[in-house]
Design a protein around this motif. Structure first.
Motif, PDB file in Angstrom:
ATOM      1  N   ARG A 200       0.864  -1.297  -0.005  1.00 11.30           N
ATOM      2  CA  ARG A 200      -0.123   0.104  -0.088  1.00 11.30           C
ATOM      3  C   ARG A 200       0.726   1.145  -0.010  1.00 11.30           C
ATOM      4  O   ARG A 200       0.687   2.160  -0.947  1.00 11.30           O
ATOM      5  CB  ARG A 200      -1.107  -0.153   1.426  1.00 11.30           C
TER       6      ARG A 200
ATOM      7  N   HIS B 289      -7.240   6.175   1.303  1.00  5.42           N
ATOM      8  CA  HIS B 289      -7.535   6.092   2.695  1.00  5.42           C
ATOM      9  C   HIS B 289      -9.085   6.100   2.833  1.00  5.42           C
ATOM     10  O   HIS B 289     -10.057   6.932   2.985  1.00  5.42           O
ATOM     11  CB  HIS B 289      -7.257   7.194   3.755  1.00  5.42           C
TER      12      HIS B 289
ATOM     13  N   HIS C 275      -7.191   8.793  -3.613  1.00  2.57           N
ATOM     14  CA  HIS C 275      -5.820   9.205  -4.754  1.00  2.57           C
ATOM     15  C   HIS C 275      -6.096   8.549  -6.124  1.00  2.57           C
ATOM     16  O   HIS C 275      -5.764   7.391  -6.344  1.00  2.57           O
ATOM     17  CB  HIS C 275      -4.622   8.563  -3.804  1.00  2.57           C
TER      18      HIS C 275
ATOM     19  N   GLU D 172      -5.572  15.961   1.748  1.00  2.58           N
ATOM     20  CA  GLU D 172      -4.345  15.967   2.692  1.00  2.58           C
ATOM     21  C   GLU D 172      -3.100  16.427   2.167  1.00  2.58           C
ATOM     22  O   GLU D 172      -2.472  16.537   2.873  1.00  2.58           O
ATOM     23  CB  GLU D 172      -4.392  14.533   3.185  1.00  2.58           C
ATOM     24  N   HIS D 173      -3.174  16.525   0.975  1.00  5.07           N
ATOM     25  CA  HIS D 173      -1.651  17.020   0.353  1.00  5.07           C
ATOM     26  C   HIS D 173      -1.511  18.467   0.293  1.00  5.07           C
ATOM     27  O   HIS D 173      -0.464  18.978   0.263  1.00  5.07           O
ATOM     28  CB  HIS D 173      -1.554  16.584  -1.141  1.00  5.07           C
TER      29      HIS D 173
HETATM   30 ZN    ZN Z   1      -2.498   9.370   1.098  1.00  8.50          ZN
END
Ligand code: ZN
Ligand code: FAD
Ligand code: MLT
Length: 535
Positions: free
Chosen positions: A397, A444, A451, A485-486
């Motif tokens: 992962r 996630h 993603h 989240e990025h």
């Molecule tokens: Zn991630």
């Protein structure tokens, strides 16, 4: 349906999965070395094969209000930081100017490595007075071009500030400097019987200051929540050099506006984070990891629904990947094996449980898996029998981003979407792009974070035009987020309106103006270029 292959319980100590970036130093407390490691990421070994592509910079004009660096500036910095912390070396600068994805490349001539908050303050005060633009940089693992200069901004890296300041075993509150590498904090806490509430594939290189500044999510958010919950305090230096001491260690503190939150996720645009206090959970003795196959996306979704109810408090990760992702990992990463040979399935789910009662946790997980298998939600699966096997599941992962980079060009999107709609986007994108690209989805699932990655042999404007703005419009229609989240960085600064209203962005711009009137902190990032008069 294949027989359930759960075997024995996973060995009990909490482990940390192998990281992509093995930082050569393991002890953050005693190591005073100040150079930035270039060998820690395997960066050079494989990126030489990757196509360079400089995104977006052609569209941006250097802010003419910014000064250019001169020899007096460099001498001034040497006076504050000492010669060896003022880096002009070409190799070090090449690394610091280039992002992990090799999509963005600046032309900074200077990298500064302050060792104390006071030094950060003096450097920023000077830069502000001279209108020298700066980029705060941590481990340079960011995925949106936020951590590297766009033009000639001075790079400031607090990697030399890597001391653990205190740890309270009763409360679990860790106070540390912002340059501590995440993996080193994990090791430190492991020795104390605690864990970090966040974990990500870049842990061997990323710094806690970078994590806080991006509000990194990662692999455990489903259990421990976001950094907005676990970060209790921050010390940050403003553009004018003022030091904001908000380094509280209290769980509860309702004395007015909680300004630390402005620094969590603002990607270095409002100040440089120099210290962090964070609530860490105790390390529990029983960790289990299962790698499962599902026939379709709907089964993954139902499995998540069931896992939240039936595993409840012991669920600590719920990650998913499609078969294209697994294939990439198998084809491009050394030592990766399919845990469920010989057949390939459409989807894979990695479930981790963490609890304190070995037999209860094991029974609970096994009962859940058996029930899910009988109910047709799982087509096959295996529970790790020991730490090595658990790590090997995690490597699959966590290895997908690296496998993608090895495969060629990557168009990377990080989206928050309603779980039930999430995979429709991957399928629509596949239909749109046909054979011209590989479209892969992982992420996630437990947090509703997809993603979406599009992999092609090389970068191609025609492909990009098919992806954008489609992907942003699609996300916006679902009231999703174009950055789960990025962060926005340079890549998505101009895309903010897909997820935020004009009024909200205006208020953000006012806050930026108030805190950084000269706009020296991480210019061209986060906020749309249209709101700055020079663009
Ligand atoms: Zn991630
Ligand atoms: P950098 O990349 O150096 O900087 C990121 C941003 O923070 C920049 O805007 C920079 O200006 C700012 N910044 C850095 N340090 C400071 C500071 N001290 N003060 C103020 N601003 C600062 N992200 C996730 O959220 N979840 C994941 O699961 C995840 N997995 C990843 C896996 C891989 C293989 C890679 C390469 C990246 C992954 N990331 C993930 C993205 C990245 O690792 C995170 O965003 C991380 O938090 C960045 O930390 P860093 O120290 O490398 O910061
Ligand atoms: C991950 O979850 O693996 C990271 O966020 C990196 C990526 O999205 O590729």
């Amino acid at each position: 349906m294949q027989k359930w292959r759960a075997t024995r319980r996973l060995l009990l100590n909490s482990y940390s999965s192998k990281s992509l970036f093995h930082h050569p130093r393991s002890n953050p407390i005693s190591d005073h070395s100040t150079t930035i490691s270039r060998s820690s990421s395997g960066f050079e070994s494989w990126t030489s094969r990757i196509h360079y592509r400089h995104f977006a910079t052609a569209m941006i004009q250097r802010n003419p209000a910014f000064s250019s660096l001169n020899s007096d500036d460099i001498n001034y910095f040497k006076g504050i930081l000492g010669e060896k912390n003022v880096i002009e070396d070409e190799d070090a600068l090449l690394f610091a100017n280039t992002d992990w994805m090799r999509k963005y490349k600046g032309s900074s001539k200077l990298l500064l490595q302050p060792r104390t908050t006071q030094e950060v303050s003096e450097v920023l005060k000077y830069c502000n007075s001279r209108r020298l633009a700066v980029v705060p940089q941590g481990g340079n693992t960011g995925l949106v071009g936020g951590s590297v200069p766009v033009f000639d901004e001075v790079i400031i890296n607090v990697g030399s500030m890597k001391q653990v300041i205190s740890f309270d075993k009763v409360s679990g509150v860790l106070v540390c400097e912002a340059g501590c590498i995440l993996e080193n904090l994990v090791s430190f806490l492991n020795n104390q019987g605690f864990i970090m509430p966040l974990d990500l594939g870049a842990k061997g290189s990323c710094q806690i200051g970078g994590n806080v500044s991006t509000n990194a999510g990662g692999l455990r958010l489903v259990r421990y929540g976001s950094l907005h919950g676990t970060v209790l305090g921050i010390e940050a230096v403003l553009a004018n050099g003022d030091v904001l001491d908000m380094l509280g260690t209290l769980r509860k503190d309702n004395t007015g506006y909680d300004l630390k939150h402005l620094f969590i996720g603002s990607e270095g645009s409002l100040g440089i984070v120099t210290k962090v206090s964070i609530l860490t959970p105790p390390k529990l003795s029983s960790v289990n990891v299962a790698f499962l196959a599902c026939k379709d996306y709907s089964s993954c979704q139902k499995l998540l629904f069931e896992a939240k109810r039936r595993l409840g408090e012991i669920l600590s990760a719920f990650e998913f990947l499609d078969n294209e992702s697994l294939n990439l990992a198998l084809n491009h990463l050394e030592g990766v094996r399919n845990p469920l040979p010989p057949s390939m399935h459409n989807f894979y789910v990695l479930i981790e449980t963490t609890g304190s009662d070995e037999s209860y946790d094991k029974e609970k997980l096994e009962a859940f898996l058996l029930r899910s298998m009988e109910g047709g939600l799982i087509s096959d699966g295996v529970i790790a029998q020991d730490i090595n096997q658990a790590s090997s599941f995690w490597n699959i992962r966590e290895g997908v981003p690296e496998a993608l980079m090895k495969a060629g060009a990557v168009y990377k999107y990080d989206l928050s979407l309603p779980v039930e709609k999430m995979y429709n986007l991957v399928e629509e994108m596949r239909t749109k792009l046909g054979n011209s690209a590989k479209v892969i989805g992982y992420g996630h699932l437990g947090d509703g974070n997809l993603h979406l990655n599009i992999s092609t042999p090389q970068y191609d404007d025609a492909i990009l035009a098919q992806i954008e703005p489609f992907v942003y419009e699609w996300t916006s229609k679902q009231r999703g987020s174009i950055s789960a989240e990025h962060g926005l960085g340079l890549m998505k600064a101009n895309k903010i309106f897909y997820s935020k209203s004009h009024e909200t962005v205006q208020l953000m711009a006012s806050i930026k103006k108030l805190m950084d009137p000269n706009g020296i902190l991480n210019p061209y990032k986060v906020l749309p270029h249209s709101i700055f008069s020079y663009s």
